[in-house]
Design a protein around this motif. Structure first.
Motif, short mmCIF file in Angstrom:
data_model
loop_
_atom_site.label_atom_id
_atom_site.label_comp_id
_atom_site.label_asym_id
_atom_site.label_seq_id
_atom_site.Cartn_x
_atom_site.Cartn_y
_atom_site.Cartn_z
N THR A 109 -9.68 3.12 -5.38
CA THR A 109 -9.96 3.57 -6.76
C THR A 109 -11.37 4.12 -6.93
OG1 THR A 109 -10.80 1.42 -7.54
CG2 THR A 109 -8.41 1.76 -7.64
N PHE A 110 -12.10 4.30 -5.83
CA PHE A 110 -13.50 4.72 -5.97
C PHE A 110 -13.64 6.22 -6.23
CE2 PHE A 110 -14.00 1.03 -2.88
CZ PHE A 110 -14.20 0.12 -3.90
N GLY A 111 -12.69 7.01 -5.76
CA GLY A 111 -12.77 8.46 -5.95
C GLY A 111 -11.70 8.94 -6.92
N ASP A 112 -11.31 10.22 -6.78
CA ASP A 112 -10.27 10.78 -7.65
C ASP A 112 -8.90 10.28 -7.25
OD1 ASP A 112 -11.76 12.96 -9.29
OD2 ASP A 112 -12.52 13.13 -7.24
N VAL A 113 -8.72 10.02 -5.95
CA VAL A 113 -7.42 9.59 -5.44
C VAL A 113 -7.66 8.78 -4.17
CG1 VAL A 113 -7.15 11.88 -4.35
CG2 VAL A 113 -5.14 10.44 -4.66
N GLY A 114 -6.86 7.72 -3.98
CA GLY A 114 -7.02 6.88 -2.79
C GLY A 114 -5.73 6.87 -1.97
N CYS A 115 -5.89 6.79 -0.64
CA CYS A 115 -4.74 6.87 0.26
C CYS A 115 -4.72 5.65 1.17
CB CYS A 115 -4.86 8.11 1.14
SG CYS A 115 -4.92 9.61 0.14
N PHE A 116 -3.53 5.06 1.29
CA PHE A 116 -3.34 3.89 2.14
C PHE A 116 -2.29 4.17 3.19
CE2 PHE A 116 -4.99 2.23 -1.80
CZ PHE A 116 -5.87 1.22 -1.40
N SER A 117 -2.45 3.55 4.35
CA SER A 117 -1.40 3.53 5.38
C SER A 117 -0.75 2.16 5.37
CB SER A 117 -2.01 3.79 6.76
OG SER A 117 -1.06 3.48 7.77
N LEU A 118 0.54 2.13 5.64
CA LEU A 118 1.27 0.86 5.74
C LEU A 118 1.92 0.76 7.10
CD1 LEU A 118 2.58 1.20 2.10
CD2 LEU A 118 0.99 -0.57 2.89
N TYR A 119 1.27 1.36 8.08
CA TYR A 119 1.69 1.29 9.48
C TYR A 119 1.68 -0.17 9.96
CZ TYR A 119 1.71 2.06 14.50
OH TYR A 119 2.04 2.01 15.82
N ALA A 120 2.40 -0.43 11.03
CA ALA A 120 2.62 -1.80 11.51
C ALA A 120 1.35 -2.62 11.72
CB ALA A 120 3.43 -1.76 12.80
N THR A 121 0.25 -2.00 12.11
CA THR A 121 -0.95 -2.77 12.43
C THR A 121 -1.93 -2.88 11.26
OG1 THR A 121 -2.10 -0.81 13.21
CG2 THR A 121 -0.88 -2.08 14.85
N LYS A 122 -1.65 -2.27 10.12
CA LYS A 122 -2.61 -2.28 9.00
C LYS A 122 -2.60 -3.66 8.31
CE LYS A 122 -3.52 1.76 10.18
NZ LYS A 122 -4.04 3.08 9.86
N ASN A 123 -3.50 -3.86 7.35
CA ASN A 123 -3.63 -5.19 6.74
C ASN A 123 -2.34 -5.66 6.07
OD1 ASN A 123 -6.26 -4.57 7.56
ND2 ASN A 123 -7.14 -5.93 6.01
N ILE A 124 -1.57 -4.73 5.52
CA ILE A 124 -0.15 -5.01 5.19
C ILE A 124 0.67 -3.82 5.67
CG2 ILE A 124 -0.44 -6.62 3.26
CD1 ILE A 124 0.06 -4.23 1.36
N THR A 125 1.97 -4.05 5.87
CA THR A 125 2.80 -3.01 6.47
C THR A 125 4.16 -2.87 5.80
OG1 THR A 125 3.74 -2.20 8.55
CG2 THR A 125 3.80 -4.58 8.21
N THR A 126 4.73 -1.66 5.95
CA THR A 126 6.15 -1.43 5.65
C THR A 126 6.83 -0.89 6.92
OG1 THR A 126 5.65 0.81 4.87
CG2 THR A 126 5.70 -0.92 3.21
#
Ligand SMILES: *Cc1c(COP(=O)(O)O)cnc(C)c1O
Length: 365
Positions: A167-184
């Motif tokens: 939420t720090f900029g205009d838009v934020g992007c997350f990955s939900l890859y298997a090794t990330k802090n949470i995953t799908t």
């Protein structure tokens, strides 16, 4: 073997997937909508737009932020390749800056030097789980009327000044890859407070189809949709995020307490007001250590401890980036980091005994 990353999937995730499979609605549907709402709320953002990878999130966010052919986008060379590849995917030009040697994040002073009339956006990366220098970089963006597309792919739940990563900029992007802090398993999420940006990201995710007129294509787009199967996993994982991050921070604290005084090893830190969520716990192995970085990595492997180098090749030296500004130039802090970094296991599946074992294995060298 203590792995450097390991996803945690519980009974809740398994049951949620079975429920979706039995429901007859398996592509983007109600689970995706529920996941978007919960994820956006967890960040304190108005809109969440789920996609099928972090790369898709960055690509759609750049499009929605108005980045197109010929535009320059300033970013860091010390990141996962997708950060810069998505700039190329939009026909835009990556501009590589140097990093801050302490935080490993893009250096605001270096950004200012690279701004031209063509500069459209900055992609700061919250590398290893530590948010970028928010005050300094947001001030630069404001002064020069640039968009900030925050690559928070490694920073789920991290904070700066009480605000959440994404939420720090205009838009934020997350990955939900298997090794990330949470995953799908695979997946991504875009968060924003800007309704126009949210609408354009949704349009881009679904072949460029207008949000109001079916089968009318307002612009170019892709199939970047998430499935309800992935979203069902995400809904359960999101409930675990705070607990996972607490574990990561506890594990990091054990490593730092045990390794901070070791000659030739530099442990990671976070500036005041920042909450680091240790997607990676990344040390530097300098010339003062009795082994080279790569020897230490091999030694740990022999002792059943995984470790990894994120990232050994800074992107400004990558062949396919030759149209980027800064390609082939010297960015000394990024290059030194690439030569010295080593990430140690810190994921929530480890135990306190595992962490003490890692410390002991290194201190007894
Ligand atoms: C993982 C990651 C991405 C890409 O996410 P995918 O889900 O693998 O496409 C982008 N940027 C950074 C910093 C990442 O760590």
């Amino acid at each position: 073997m203590l792995h450097v990353a390991k996803p945690y999937i519980g009974e809740e995730e398994i049951n949620a997937v079975i429920e979706v499979l039995k429901s007859g609605m398996i592509a983007q549907g109600p689970k995706v909508a529920a996941f978007e709402e919960a994820f956006a709320a967890s960040c304190g953002a108005t809109y969440g737009i789920a996609v099928n990878s972090g790369t898709a999130a960055l690509h759609a966010a750049l499009y929605a932020a108005g980045v197109g052919p010929g535009d320059e986008v300033i970013t860091t060379p010390f990141t996962f390749v997708a950060t810069a590849n998505t700039i190329l995917q939009q026909g835009a030009i990556p501009v590589f800056c140097d990093i801050d040697p302490i935080t490993f994040n893009i250096d605001p002073a270096s950004i200012e030097k690279h701004i031209t009339e063509k500069t459209k956006a900055i992609i700061p990366v919250d590398i290893f789980g530590l948010p970028y220098d928010v005050d300094a970089i947001n001030a630069i963006a404001k002064k020069h009327d640039l968009k900030i597309v925050e690559d928070a792919c490694q920073a789920h739940g991290a904070t700066c000044g009480g605000k959440k990563a994404g939420t720090f900029g205009d838009v934020g992007c997350f990955s939900l890859y298997a090794t990330k802090n949470i995953t799908t398993a695979e997946g991504g999420m875009i968060v924003t407070d800007d309704p126009k940006l949210a609408e354009l990201a949704k349009q881009f995710r679904h072949h460029g189809q207008s949000q109001t007129v079916r089968y009318y294509y307002a612009d170019m787009g892709y199939n970047y949709r998430m499935t309800d199967i992935n979203a069902a996993i995400g809904i359960e994982q999101l409930k675990r995020l705070d607990g996972f991050n607490i574990k990561r921070k506890e594990h990091a604290a054990i490593l730092t307490a045990g390794l901070a005084e070791v000659k030739g090893i530099t442990t990671p830190t976070a500036p005041d007001e920042y909450d680091h969520v240790y997607h990676q716990y990344t040390i530097r192995v300098t010339d003062d250590f009795s082994m080279s970085r790569d020897e230490l990595c091999a030694y740990l492997r022999e002792h059943e401890i995984g470790s990894a180098v994120f990232y050994p090749h800074p992107l400004h030296l990558s062949d396919h980036m030759k149209m980027a500004k800064g390609h082939g130039t010297q960015l000394p802090h990024a290059e030194k980091a690439a030569a010295e970094v080593l990430s140690l296991p810190v994921h929530p599946g480890l135990t306190e005994a595992d962490m003490n074992h890692i410390v002991h294995t290194i201190t007894s060298i």
